[in-house]
Design a protein around this motif. Structure first.
Motif, PDB file in Angstrom:
ATOM      1  N   ILE A   7       0.885  -1.330   0.064  1.00 15.77           N
ATOM      2  CA  ILE A   7      -0.051   0.098   0.064  1.00 15.77           C
ATOM      3  C   ILE A   7       0.978   1.222  -0.139  1.00 15.77           C
ATOM      4  N   SER A   8       1.828   1.195   0.773  1.00 15.05           N
ATOM      5  CA  SER A   8       2.868   2.381   0.909  1.00 15.05           C
ATOM      6  C   SER A   8       3.554   2.659  -0.186  1.00 15.05           C
ATOM      7  N   LEU A   9       3.739   1.701  -1.252  1.00 17.07           N
ATOM      8  CA  LEU A   9       4.487   1.933  -2.362  1.00 17.07           C
ATOM      9  C   LEU A   9       3.684   2.583  -3.597  1.00 17.07           C
ATOM     10  N   ARG A  10       2.371   2.712  -3.457  1.00 14.43           N
ATOM     11  CA  ARG A  10       1.530   3.173  -4.735  1.00 14.43           C
ATOM     12  C   ARG A  10       1.900   4.735  -4.867  1.00 14.43           C
ATOM     13  N   GLY A  11       2.217   4.781  -6.140  1.00 13.08           N
ATOM     14  CA  GLY A  11       2.682   6.107  -6.574  1.00 13.08           C
ATOM     15  C   GLY A  11       4.231   6.529  -6.184  1.00 13.08           C
ATOM     16  N   ALA A  12       4.840   5.835  -5.478  1.00 12.93           N
ATOM     17  CA  ALA A  12       6.351   5.955  -5.204  1.00 12.93           C
ATOM     18  C   ALA A  12       7.207   5.521  -6.502  1.00 12.93           C
ATOM     19  N   MET A  13       8.450   6.203  -6.385  1.00 15.06           N
ATOM     20  CA  MET A  13       9.471   5.665  -7.350  1.00 15.06           C
ATOM     21  C   MET A  13       9.790   4.482  -7.032  1.00 15.06           C
ATOM     22  N   VAL A  14      10.328   3.608  -8.319  1.00 18.65           N
ATOM     23  CA  VAL A  14      11.063   2.505  -8.271  1.00 18.65           C
ATOM     24  C   VAL A  14      11.941   2.449  -7.453  1.00 18.65           C
ATOM     25  N   ALA A  15      12.864   3.363  -7.487  1.00 14.20           N
ATOM     26  CA  ALA A  15      14.043   3.697  -6.876  1.00 14.20           C
ATOM     27  C   ALA A  15      13.997   3.821  -5.201  1.00 14.20           C
ATOM     28  N   ASP A  16      12.761   3.868  -4.929  1.00  9.40           N
ATOM     29  CA  ASP A  16      12.737   4.307  -3.427  1.00  9.40           C
ATOM     30  C   ASP A  16      12.181   3.196  -2.657  1.00  9.40           C
ATOM     31  N   PHE A  17      11.931   1.861  -3.495  1.00  9.27           N
ATOM     32  CA  PHE A  17      11.605   0.499  -2.926  1.00  9.27           C
ATOM     33  C   PHE A  17      12.403   0.340  -1.601  1.00  9.27           C
ATOM     34  N   PRO A  18      13.917   0.278  -1.976  1.00  8.31           N
ATOM     35  CA  PRO A  18      14.675  -0.160  -0.779  1.00  8.31           C
ATOM     36  C   PRO A  18      14.520   0.620   0.522  1.00  8.31           C
ATOM     37  N   LEU A  19      14.532   1.877   0.138  1.00 10.43           N
ATOM     38  CA  LEU A  19      14.298   2.881   1.518  1.00 10.43           C
ATOM     39  C   LEU A  19      12.964   2.770   2.122  1.00 10.43           C
ATOM     40  N   ILE A  20      11.738   2.463   1.204  1.00  6.83           N
ATOM     41  CA  ILE A  20      10.516   2.199   1.960  1.00  6.83           C
ATOM     42  C   ILE A  20      10.583   0.942   2.777  1.00  6.83           C
ATOM     43  N   ASN A  21      11.017  -0.122   2.236  1.00  6.21           N
ATOM     44  CA  ASN A  21      11.128  -1.350   2.533  1.00  6.21           C
ATOM     45  C   ASN A  21      11.974  -1.225   3.784  1.00  6.21           C
ATOM     46  N   LYS A  22      12.939  -0.590   3.906  1.00  6.05           N
ATOM     47  CA  LYS A  22      13.721  -0.558   5.193  1.00  6.05           C
ATOM     48  C   LYS A  22      13.095   0.078   6.329  1.00  6.05           C
ATOM     49  N   SER A  23      12.276   1.113   5.663  1.00  2.80           N
ATOM     50  CA  SER A  23      11.733   1.778   6.919  1.00  2.80           C
ATOM     51  C   SER A  23      10.421   0.893   7.788  1.00  2.80           C
ATOM     52  N   PHE A  24      10.039  -0.155   6.995  1.00  4.59           N
ATOM     53  CA  PHE A  24       9.285  -1.045   7.687  1.00  4.59           C
ATOM     54  C   PHE A  24      10.135  -2.128   8.318  1.00  4.59           C
ATOM     55  N   ASN A  25      11.111  -2.738   7.719  1.00  4.82           N
ATOM     56  CA  ASN A  25      12.170  -3.611   8.241  1.00  4.82           C
ATOM     57  C   ASN A  25      11.330  -4.752   8.788  1.00  4.82           C
ATOM     58  N   LEU A  26      10.749  -5.628   8.026  1.00  5.46           N
ATOM     59  CA  LEU A  26       9.864  -6.531   8.675  1.00  5.46           C
ATOM     60  C   LEU A  26      10.623  -7.991   8.552  1.00  5.46           C
ATOM     61  N   SER A  27      10.281  -8.963   9.233  1.00  4.42           N
ATOM     62  CA  SER A  27      10.922 -10.244   9.402  1.00  4.42           C
ATOM     63  C   SER A  27      10.440 -11.139   8.357  1.00  4.42           C
ATOM     64  N   TYR A  28      11.012 -11.725   7.534  1.00  2.31           N
ATOM     65  CA  TYR A  28      10.676 -12.803   6.734  1.00  2.31           C
ATOM     66  C   TYR A  28      10.485 -14.211   7.320  1.00  2.31           C
ATOM     67  N   ALA A  29      11.331 -14.497   8.477  1.00  4.14           N
ATOM     68  CA  ALA A  29      11.360 -15.763   9.124  1.00  4.14           C
ATOM     69  C   ALA A  29      10.444 -15.463  10.098  1.00  4.14           C
ATOM     70  N   GLY A  30       9.892 -14.580  10.746  1.00  5.96           N
ATOM     71  CA  GLY A  30       8.843 -14.197  11.513  1.00  5.96           C
ATOM     72  C   GLY A  30       7.610 -14.479  11.214  1.00  5.96           C
ATOM     73  N   ASN A  31       7.454 -13.958   9.778  1.00 10.84           N
ATOM     74  CA  ASN A  31       6.192 -14.141   8.936  1.00 10.84           C
ATOM     75  C   ASN A  31       6.025 -15.462   8.527  1.00 10.84           C
ATOM     76  N   ASP A  32       7.197 -15.945   7.877  1.00  8.38           N
ATOM     77  CA  ASP A  32       6.887 -17.298   7.135  1.00  8.38           C
ATOM     78  C   ASP A  32       6.747 -18.644   8.266  1.00  8.38           C
ATOM     79  N   LEU A  33       7.580 -18.611   9.305  1.00  7.71           N
ATOM     80  CA  LEU A  33       7.499 -19.505  10.249  1.00  7.71           C
ATOM     81  C   LEU A  33       7.843 -20.812   9.628  1.00  7.71           C
TER      82      LEU A  33
END
Length: 523
Positions: A497-523
């Motif tokens: 949702i937060s990426l809509r309208g953002a620049m492609v180049a901003d994805f690493p920054l936006i993703n890092k601002s969430f900094n979510l766990s893959y392992a914690g989600n995937d179990l």
């Protein structure tokens, strides 16, 4: 049933009105899980809601016929409940009735449709898997739109996840995330574990949240057994949880700076994080604080020094001032990756993601008690501090007292919440360290006989990422069923949702601002 959480049995027709009323009154879904009770011929669905008007936590139980389990979907009432239901369908073979999007969630498309690993009698492995079916991504059919695939293998040393962007030029229209590449069957591994073994396994769920998950598992077991912890144990657990929050927040601050090319801040924070990691090892023997949380208590090898946290606060305040006073860096963060209040609430976000979007801590935080206080305790019941010892801390923090974090829902706000949390945590850690003067550093008691009849326990912990929840069913000293909910499970959908309208180049920054766990989600 849980010894402290009220549990109510429901019929299929009861769930919708009960859930609707609880949500309208401000309650939040913390967990929806299933248990295969083959001896009784049922699959029991458990709903756990937090911060309801009747109690901080409530539990509802809904039995389904095991021979033909059909669950009326509540996805139209609550988005996160719909995702829990899809997980249950994958793991237990429950048929979802009326679900608007009953696609698989946990099992990738090439897994056998008849394989449901959490059913009793399911094979340990489905056998050799073949890529006969692809993953159905949303495709945008237009000459002006193109797709960019990222992952699941990334350039950095991070966990796997696949992200597919639909973009026009540099503007993102939508992004679809595909996760569960690191699904390890964690909940299955808990079956048959003794209580100490379960706490050790919980530490391995997500490496950066070792204390959070170990503490939640310990508290869930303590809830099931009716164990009350003493004041010293509560303080030791607060210290451990605060140390985990500190090194992670410092790391996040530096990583966000690095993604806007402010590499000197990344270097400075790396030094401070290393100081904390070495302190972790001194206190517990492990840089990730493993082995310190025990059933009924905690175990530290050394005594914490309040001055250590004063020094970290002084150093981080200087680094933060350099970072936030740089106009170019701040301009890159403001207005980038916006998640507004309405979307954050609808998705069910927790932790710093929810706070940055303007949701109140009373709504999104862990209920019942501060992260590691004893059962029935709360912050106002924490023992009074010896104010002669932590006086230096207050002088270090006074310039930042009373500051309300940004609530604009962008990267700047998610950074600002972290800055406020870090300062408050360091102050709290210094005070707790001073309070522990003269107290034993180990409150672990001898082996006890926990051979009890069937019981369940629930615990919510406010970890550094947000509210995480564990629910267990136990009997005769062993775990029969464990359901784990990491805060990342609630927050991952918000990234798209937060990426809509953002620049492609901003994805690493936006993703890092969430900094979510893959392992914690995937179990």
């Amino acid at each position: 049933m849980s010894t402290t959480i009220p549990t109510k049995s429901l019929t299929p027709n009861d769930v919708a009105p009960a859930l609707s009323a609880a949500l309208e009154a401000g309650g939040r879904v913390a967990l929806v899980s299933a248990e295969d009770r083959s001896d009784d011929g049922v699959i029991e669905i458990a709903y756990v809601l937090a911060n309801t008007p009747t109690a901080p936590l409530v539990e509802w139980a809904l039995p389904l016929e095991r021979s033909d389990p059909q669950l009326l979907s509540m996805a139209s009432l609550d988005f996160s409940t719909g995702r829990f239901e899809r997980e249950i369908a994958d793991q237990f073979g429950v048929t979802l009735v009326g679900h608007p999007q009953p696609a698989r969630l946990v099992k990738h498309a090439h897994w056998p449709s008849e394989y449901h690993p959490l059913l009793h009698g399911a094979a340990p492995s489905p056998g050799r898997l073949t890529d006969e079916r692809g993953y159905q991504f949303l495709e945008v059919d237009s000459d002006a739109v193109y797709e960019i695939g990222v992952g699941p293998i990334h350039a950095g040393i991070i966990e796997p996840g696949h992200f597919r962007f639909s973009a026009v030029g540099e503007s993102i229209i939508t992004m679809k995330a595909r996760l569960w590449f690191v699904h390890r069957g964690i909940e299955k591994l808990f079956e048959g574990c003794s209580y100490p073994e379960a706490i050790v396994l919980a530490e391995k769920i997500s490496g950066d949240t070792s204390v959070g998950h170990a503490l939640a598992m310990a508290q869930a077991i303590e809830d099931a057994l009716g164990i009350e912890i003493d004041t010293t144990s509560a303080l030791l657990r607060q210290l451990l949880l605060g140390l985990e929050q500190t090194y992670n927040l410092i790391n996040d601050i530096g990583a966000i700076a690095n993604d806007v090319a402010f590499s000197i801040i990344h270097a400075f924070t790396g030094v401070q994080r290393e100081h904390v990691m070495r302190e972790n090892r001194r206190l517990t023997g492990h840089r990730l604080l493993r082995g310190a949380v025990r059933l009924g208590g905690a175990d530290l090898r050394e005594r914490p020094d309040p001055q250590f946290f004063v020094e970290r606060l002084t150093a981080m305040n200087e680094i933060i001032d350099i970072f936030t006073s740089n106009i170019m860096a701040m301009d890159r963060l403001k207005g980038t990756g916006i998640l507004d209040t309405v979307d954050a609430k609808a998705i069910g976000c927790v932790g710093y993601v929810a706070l940055a979007s303007g949701l109140p801590i009373a709504e999104v935080g862990a209920p019942l008690r501060d992260a590691s206080l004893g059962h029935g305790a709360s912050l106002d019941k924490t023992p009074p501090l010896d104010h002669d010892k932590p006086a230096l801390i207050h002088s270090q923090a006074q310039n930042h007292a009373g500051i309300t974090p940004l609530q604009t829902g962008d990267v700047a706000a998610r950074l600002d919440v972290r800055l406020q949390q870090l300062r408050a945590t360091l102050v709290h850690l210094a005070e707790v360290s001073a309070q522990l003067s003269g107290h034993p550093m180990s409150t672990v008691t001898g082996t006890q006989d926990y051979s009890l009849s069937r019981t369940s326990g629930i615990a919510c912990v406010e970890s550094w990422r947000g509210r995480l929840t564990h629910r267990i069913v136990a009997e005769n000293g062993c775990i029969l069923r464990a359901k784990i909910v990491d805060p990342s499970f609630f927050n991952w959908p918000a990234v798209s949702i937060s990426l809509r309208g953002a620049m492609v180049a901003d994805f690493p920054l936006i993703n890092k601002s969430f900094n979510l766990s893959y392992a914690g989600n995937d179990l």
